[in-house]
Scaffold this active site. Structure first.
Site, short mmCIF file in Angstrom:
data_model
loop_
_atom_site.label_atom_id
_atom_site.label_comp_id
_atom_site.label_asym_id
_atom_site.label_seq_id
_atom_site.Cartn_x
_atom_site.Cartn_y
_atom_site.Cartn_z
N GLU A 170 60.64 9.86 45.13
CA GLU A 170 61.15 9.62 43.78
C GLU A 170 60.84 8.17 43.42
O GLU A 170 61.64 7.27 43.66
CB GLU A 170 62.66 9.89 43.69
N ASP A 210 64.77 9.12 47.98
CA ASP A 210 65.38 8.51 46.80
C ASP A 210 64.97 7.05 46.65
O ASP A 210 64.68 6.36 47.63
CB ASP A 210 66.91 8.62 46.93
#
Length: 567
Positions: free
Chosen positions: A329, A286
């Site tokens: 990401e 993330d």
């Protein structure tokens, strides 16, 4: 972690590391099975290829409730905004759907689940209604599983059951920030986190050393200073009766690795424990661009070592020879950037910093403006040139993209055909395959993208038909790495026919696909891939025929033809 049975699990890492004029319906007994993978000659021995994977991404809390007893825990009982509290989904629910064969029928060979570590106990109102951390991105304790999702043993079983069904597990991990500060969730010390300034994204510095939003403490990942554990964490572990065990594990980890006791390295230790102990196959990382790129290199290195150690200790459970996989990401990254992301004042190659793959935020735009051939050839060319050895993950919807490819779900069949047949990794977001609505009345912000899985809709004929389309394409992709990782070549423009061919490490896989074909009898040119006399199966219709004079004739009621050599 408290779930380690003995400190021996933390020993020094070992660094190993056709065509007949008539067609016939194939029998149900000859259908593709989960255990098969594709090669030029059989479907028995083609290795799994991450670059061609078919990934399913779900939010555990919104997928399926497998254990109602964990629905109400930690006194998370405040009234919330619409779809901003815990809804009951959990790890056991995911296990049930694996065992039911749901993912097998969809052709899934990798499962990405949102972060499952223990979340902050209280709720926060960010202006969109009172919110509990059902999404998993507000960590409180990286060493334990949040009770609303289940237990550590539930996670262990999830990995084992997934592996038994040929499915890899991608663990969603966060290093950039802790969860928000609440009355129940104290702020960590200032040698661990910063509470400002808020990111302005003007350049590299203002995207990294800053908080993403107000009240989301940013971990000082740039720091190499040795720090003590946050007092709140020490107190928590002491109350849970595992302080001594956790401290002993930390001593061993830092002694073995030689890493400093900096904030990032503590979190890296906690995250790699899941790999070392459970055999997690990869990470979905993330907020990549909000952390110094060198941090990801350390995380990837330690995860690969942990994966090697798990394989050594569990030889009978090893699925393949692939290294640990790292997906990032990097918000705003698109395939046109090739290996680089541009901050304005600096370009960074994240592929050179531990990543095998980056999520491609550009795909939805390309899918909207390009026809099949332009889309497929663009991606095929990009992946076979500037991104050789790496890949991108394409998606049509996700948990935080407010402008998906088909927000009103009016192009659900096209969504599948474009996503699942485009070179690169495909990411199905739960409910893409069932037309789960992305517009939920009363929601604020991204909650509309995170509704409960629409299982009841599977009782309707329209949803069954849509799901069957996704299943046929998904299984074809899973069985043929050439779809995502092979070389694309157009055979004919109208009606559209193309081929994909994959060749690596003595493994060869080839397919021919026809789109926008006429219904009824159709003849496809296949001699560039299949020789005369080769029996082919159209896996979309279940028909088979033999190549003759370089062509194959198929009679079906579909406009799609998915051709493979008959097993």
């Amino acid at each position: 972690m408290k779930h380690l049975l003995t400190t021996s699990l933390l020993m020094l890492f070992s660094i190993l590391i056709s065509c007949k004029n008539e067609t016939k319906q194939t029998s149900e007994e000859n259908s593709i099975t989960e255990s098969q993978t594709a090669t030029a000659l059989t479907t028995e021995n083609m290795p799994f290829v991450w670059e061609g994977a078919n990934v399913y991404f779900l939010l555990a809390d919104r997928f399926k409730n497998g254990d109602p007893t964990n629905d109400k825990v930690l006194d998370r009982s405040k009234e919330t905004g619409v779809l901003r509290g815990f809804e009951g989904g959990d790890i056991k629910g995911i296990i049930q759907k694996i065992e039911d064969g749901y993912f097998k029928e969809l052709g899934i060979n990798a499962l990405w689940v949102n972060p499952l570590v223990e979340q902050i106990h209280d709720s926060v109102d960010e202006g969109t209604g009172n919110t509990y951390p059902f999404h998993g991105y507000w960590a409180k304790d990286w060493t334990s599983i949040d009770p609303n999702f289940g237990t550590y043993e539930d996670l262990r079983k999830l990995v084992e059951v997934a592996h038994q069904n040929g499915i890899r597990i991608l663990m969603d991990v966060v290093i950039n920030h802790t969860g928000p500060v609440t009355e129940k969730d104290p702020l960590w010390s200032d040698d661990w986190v910063r509470t400002g300034p808020q990111c302005s994204y003007k350049d590299y510095e203002t995207a990294v050393k800053c908080t993403l939003v107000k009240n989301l403490p940013d971990v000082k990942t740039e720091s190499n200073d040795e720090v003590k554990l946050p007092e709140a964490l020490v107190t928590k572990w002491k109350e849970e009766g595992r302080l001594e065990a956790e401290m002993d594990e930390l001593e061993i980890f830092f002694a073995k690795t030689g890493l400093r006791r900096s904030p990032k390295n503590y979190i890296i230790k906690w995250l790699t424990d899941y790999v070392r102990e459970l055999g997690i196959d990869g990470y979905r990382v993330d907020t990549v661009k909000h952390v110094e790129e060198g941090v990801w290199s350390i995380l990837a290195e330690q995860a690969k070592l942990a994966f090697t150690e798990w394989k050594k200790n569990n030889p009978n459970k090893v699925l393949d020879n692939n290294d640990f996989f790292v997906l990032g990401e990097l918000y705003g990254y698109g395939i046109d950037g090739k290996r680089f992301y541009d901050f304005g004042d600096r370009k960074v190659d994240y592929y050179a910093n531990g990543f095998d793959n980056l999520i491609n935020f550009q795909f939805k735009y390309d899918a909207k403006r390009l026809d099949y051939e332009k889309l497929y050839s663009k991606y095929g060319s990009a992946l076979q040139t500037g991104l050789i050895g790496k890949s991108v993950m394409n998606y049509i919807s996700s948990h935080d993209d407010g402008d998906p490819f088909d927000k009103e779900r009016k192009k659900t069949f096209e969504s599948a055909t474009k996503l699942l047949l485009t070179p690169g990794i495909s990411q199905i977001y739960y409910g893409d395959e069932t037309g789960r609505s992305l517009i939920i009345e009363g929601t604020e912000g991204d909650a509309t993208l995170r509704s409960n899985m629409n299982w009841d809709d599977l009782e309707t004929d329209d949803t069954k038909s849509l799901l069957l389309h996704w299943q046929k394409l998904g299984k074809f992709r899973k069985n043929h790495p050439s779809i995502g990782a092979g070389k694309h070549k157009m055979i004919q423009e109208t009606p559209y026919i193309f081929s994909r061919k994959y060749s690596k490490n003595n493994s060869v896989d080839s397919v021919v696909i026809g789109l926008n074909q006429r219904k009824g009898t159709k003849t496809l040119k296949v001699n560039s891939i299949f020789k005369d006399g080769t029996v082919l199966t159209d896996t979309y219709s279940g028909m088979e025929a033999t190549v003759k004079d370089g062509n194959i004739t198929i009679k079906s009621d579909y406009e799609i033809v998915l051709l493979e050599a008959k097993k």
